[in-house]
Design a protein around this motif. Structure first.
Motif, PDB file in Angstrom:
ATOM      1  N   LEU A   2      -8.331  11.890  28.540  1.00  0.00           N
ATOM      2  CA  LEU A   2      -7.392  12.972  28.218  1.00  0.00           C
ATOM      3  C   LEU A   2      -7.463  14.093  29.242  1.00  0.00           C
ATOM      4  O   LEU A   2      -6.423  14.582  29.718  1.00  0.00           O
ATOM      5  N   LEU A   3      -8.667  14.514  29.582  1.00  0.00           N
ATOM      6  CA  LEU A   3      -8.815  15.617  30.522  1.00  0.00           C
ATOM      7  C   LEU A   3      -8.343  15.214  31.916  1.00  0.00           C
ATOM      8  O   LEU A   3      -7.738  16.020  32.633  1.00  0.00           O
ATOM      9  N   ALA A   4      -8.600  13.965  32.306  1.00  0.00           N
ATOM     10  CA  ALA A   4      -8.144  13.497  33.616  1.00  0.00           C
ATOM     11  C   ALA A   4      -6.619  13.444  33.675  1.00  0.00           C
ATOM     12  O   ALA A   4      -6.003  13.872  34.669  1.00  0.00           O
ATOM     13  N   PHE A   5      -5.989  12.952  32.612  1.00  0.00           N
ATOM     14  CA  PHE A   5      -4.527  12.857  32.600  1.00  0.00           C
ATOM     15  C   PHE A   5      -3.890  14.242  32.548  1.00  0.00           C
ATOM     16  O   PHE A   5      -2.877  14.506  33.206  1.00  0.00           O
ATOM     17  N   PHE A   6      -4.497  15.154  31.783  1.00  0.00           N
ATOM     18  CA  PHE A   6      -3.988  16.521  31.726  1.00  0.00           C
ATOM     19  C   PHE A   6      -4.096  17.179  33.104  1.00  0.00           C
ATOM     20  O   PHE A   6      -3.166  17.849  33.568  1.00  0.00           O
ATOM     21  N   THR A   7      -5.222  16.977  33.776  1.00  0.00           N
ATOM     22  CA  THR A   7      -5.412  17.550  35.107  1.00  0.00           C
ATOM     23  C   THR A   7      -4.382  17.000  36.090  1.00  0.00           C
ATOM     24  O   THR A   7      -3.791  17.755  36.886  1.00  0.00           O
ATOM     25  N   LEU A   8      -4.163  15.691  36.066  1.00  0.00           N
ATOM     26  CA  LEU A   8      -3.155  15.077  36.930  1.00  0.00           C
ATOM     27  C   LEU A   8      -1.774  15.659  36.653  1.00  0.00           C
ATOM     28  O   LEU A   8      -1.013  15.978  37.587  1.00  0.00           O
ATOM     29  N   SER A   9      -1.439  15.838  35.385  1.00  0.00           N
ATOM     30  CA  SER A   9      -0.129  16.381  35.018  1.00  0.00           C
ATOM     31  C   SER A   9       0.031  17.822  35.505  1.00  0.00           C
ATOM     32  O   SER A   9       1.111  18.223  35.958  1.00  0.00           O
ATOM     33  N   VAL A  10      -1.034  18.600  35.434  1.00  0.00           N
ATOM     34  CA  VAL A  10      -0.980  19.979  35.915  1.00  0.00           C
ATOM     35  C   VAL A  10      -0.757  20.015  37.427  1.00  0.00           C
ATOM     36  O   VAL A  10       0.017  20.834  37.932  1.00  0.00           O
ATOM     37  N   VAL A  11      -1.424  19.103  38.149  1.00  0.00           N
ATOM     38  CA  VAL A  11      -1.246  19.047  39.603  1.00  0.00           C
ATOM     39  C   VAL A  11       0.201  18.715  39.952  1.00  0.00           C
ATOM     40  O   VAL A  11       0.823  19.358  40.812  1.00  0.00           O
ATOM     41  N   ILE A  12       0.759  17.724  39.265  1.00  0.00           N
ATOM     42  CA  ILE A  12       2.158  17.352  39.513  1.00  0.00           C
ATOM     43  C   ILE A  12       3.093  18.502  39.153  1.00  0.00           C
ATOM     44  O   ILE A  12       4.053  18.814  39.880  1.00  0.00           O
ATOM     45  N   TYR A  13       2.804  19.164  38.036  1.00  0.00           N
ATOM     46  CA  TYR A  13       3.619  20.308  37.603  1.00  0.00           C
ATOM     47  C   TYR A  13       3.577  21.410  38.659  1.00  0.00           C
ATOM     48  O   TYR A  13       4.607  22.017  38.990  1.00  0.00           O
ATOM     49  N   GLY A  14       2.397  21.663  39.209  1.00  0.00           N
ATOM     50  CA  GLY A  14       2.268  22.702  40.224  1.00  0.00           C
ATOM     51  C   GLY A  14       3.035  22.379  41.483  1.00  0.00           C
ATOM     52  O   GLY A  14       3.653  23.263  42.101  1.00  0.00           O
ATOM     53  N   ILE A  15       3.011  21.118  41.875  1.00  0.00           N
ATOM     54  CA  ILE A  15       3.748  20.708  43.077  1.00  0.00           C
ATOM     55  C   ILE A  15       5.247  20.894  42.882  1.00  0.00           C
ATOM     56  O   ILE A  15       5.965  21.334  43.785  1.00  0.00           O
TER      57      ILE A  15
END
Length: 522
Positions: free
Chosen positions: A190-203
């Motif tokens: 969960l934390l890994a997927f949330f982190t990945l989603s935040v990175v994509i959102y930031g980009i």
């Protein structure tokens, strides 16, 4: 956490203590039913599931960038010292019901009985209160577009949630260890997927960012945030409640504690940073901050955010959000399981050791677990859930009061557990200590003073929110009351003190009920 602890573990970790832990006739009968199935990896996964909780992440993030500052500060001032203390206790006194046994050996049966009640009861309160209401908020936010479940739906869901957790704690350790291992893996995913989603959102959309000014610490935030962070940072002792179900507790406890510590700190920092770079601090709430951040981040898979901040998820974004929401609910549930497994065992041990009714100190022959105490925990969790729902006028008010009670009982119990290391070094200096807090008694004393001081401060600020803020910051102490309690200082204080008083009276009653068992001690 350092890896050099292996050098501090003695080569021979199986030598019997110089002063055997006293037992009773009842203890001999019940301990024979325990099943030894926990290996080194099992203990490590057990700890990861225990230490990485998701229910308070929103509460931490609601304090903005300072949450990161104080999280790192308390990792050094509390987390590391407590890890060292528990590593020594768990390796030196590897007895079933560890936290109870350590306190009882250090301070006697009566102190052990009182402390153990607080240690145990905080967990059904937490399960029936904070965890259940957070799970309900997840259902309403991700599957019902914010619409309340209603009384029937609320009770159907929360009672199922509570009793599935209890059933998981009833399982033999041979099966129960897979529940905690699954919970640990689920958190990481969960934390890994949330982190990945935040990175994509930031980009794609840019991030709010955290400035140096946001990180600047203040006394007001320290006093308000410390209890929540301390609650997140306790739990190293939980596997030691099943020490006699481990294959090699004297080696595996220090190994698991040292290696799980850094992962657990990262498990809090990563989602807090993720929330703060996706959402404005002003919109982060203790009840739904993590959920709101997930919802916003998942718009990268399908959906949009309106000008007023409303999130609309579509397509893959909606599907993934629902899957992650289900995973979040399961993570909440598995947060309770290891704590129930540990604290219920501690209460059962006190039952056959003479600090609680003998009827509670019964280990099931079939499961090798304290089924009677498990059921009692379920009944208390159910009662807390029903009372809080019926007596509280809002979810936020309910969340704040029950969270504070779960936190305060937990923190107070550790004021009894951690100093035991110092007392036991003096009382039993010849007991083999495969792991010792490095630096001698002075360093151990400093660790105990630092941790107990912070725990005491945290407990006081929970019972009396705003404590010391008037003379440290000039702020009005009443501004620190939890949401929904504005202008109700007396009512809020009673909501904390009355249950605490009742729990201590229960502990005294349990001690009296164990008199006959104590008479038959070795």
């Amino acid at each position: 956490m350092p890896d050099a602890q292996d050098a501090a573990i003695a080569a021979d970790t199986h030598e019997a203590p110089a002063e055997p832990i006293p037992t009773t006739e009842a203890a001999s009968a019940e301990r024979s039913k325990l099943q030894q199935h926990l290996g080194r990896v099992d203990v490590l996964m057990f700890l990861l599931c225990t230490l990485i909780g998701l229910d308070t992440i929103g509460s931490v993030a609601s304090y903005g960038g300072q949450a990161i500052t104080w999280l790192l500060a308390l990792a050094v001032l509390f987390y590391l010292p407590s890890a060292l203390i528990i590593s020594e206790l768990g390796a030196a006194f590897p007895a079933e019901g560890g936290p109870y046994v350590w306190t009882r050996l250090a301070f006697g049966h009566f102190a052990g009985a009182l402390n153990n009640i607080l240690y145990w009861v905080s967990n059904p309160v937490w399960l029936g209160g904070t965890l259940s209401i957070t799970a309900v908020a997840t259902i309403e936010g991700f599957f019902r577009d914010g619409r309340p479940l209603g009384d029937l739906g609320f009770y159907a869901f929360t009672l199922a949630f509570i009793w599935v957790g209890i059933a998981s704690a009833v399982l033999s350790v041979r099966l129960g260890k897979y529940v905690t291992s699954a919970g640990a893996v689920l958190r990481i995913v969960l934390l890994a997927f949330f982190t990945l989603s935040v990175v994509i959102y930031g980009i794609r959309h840019g991030l709010h960012g955290i400035t140096a000014g946001d990180l600047k610490p203040s006394w007001a935030v320290f006093l308000a945030l410390t209890p929540v962070l301390l609650f997140n940072f306790v739990g190293f002792d939980v596997p030691s409640s099943a020490a006699e179900e481990m294959r090699d507790p004297q080696r595996d406890v220090p190994f698991a504690i040292i290696r799980s510590g850094a992962a657990a700190v990262a498990g809090y920092i990563v989602p807090v940073v993720g929330i703060l770079v996706v959402l404005p601090t002003s919109s982060v709430t203790g009840l739904s901050g993590f959920l709101d951040a997930m919802r916003a981040a998942f718009t990268v898979y399908g959906g949009s955010i309106a000008a007023d901040g409303t999130v609309h998820l579509t397509g893959a974004g909606s599907v993934l959000a629902k899957l992650v929401a289900l995973g979040f609910i399961l993570a909440l549930l598995t947060s309770a399981v290891p704590w129930l497994m540990g604290s219920d065992r501690a209460l059962a041990v006190s039952g056959y050791d003479g600090a609680a009714p003998r009827s509670l100190g019964v280990i099931s022959k079939r499961f090798g677990t304290p089924v009677r105490v498990n059921v009692l925990s379920g009944l208390i969790a159910t009662g807390v859930c029903v009372l809080a729902h019926e007596l509280s006028g809002s979810a936020a008010k309910y969340f704040g009061a029950v969270l504070a009670l779960a936190l305060s009982t937990t923190l107070l119990s550790y004021i009894g557990i951690l100093p035991a290391a110092l007392v036991l070094r003096r009382k039993y200096p010849d007991v083999v200590r495969p792991f010792r807090v490095p630096g001698g008694t002075r360093v151990l004393t400093a660790c105990v003073v630092a941790t107990v001081g912070l725990l005491a401060l945290g407990a006081i600020t929970l019972i009396y929110p705003g404590f010391a803020t008037d003379w440290l910051t000039g702020a009005d102490v009443n501004d620190a009351l939890p949401e929904g309690w504005s202008g109700q200082r007396t009512a809020y204080t009673l909501s904390q003190l009355l249950p605490l008083g009742a729990f201590l009276l229960m502990g005294a009653g349990f001690y009296a009920a164990g008199r006959r068992t104590r008479r038959h001690s070795d």
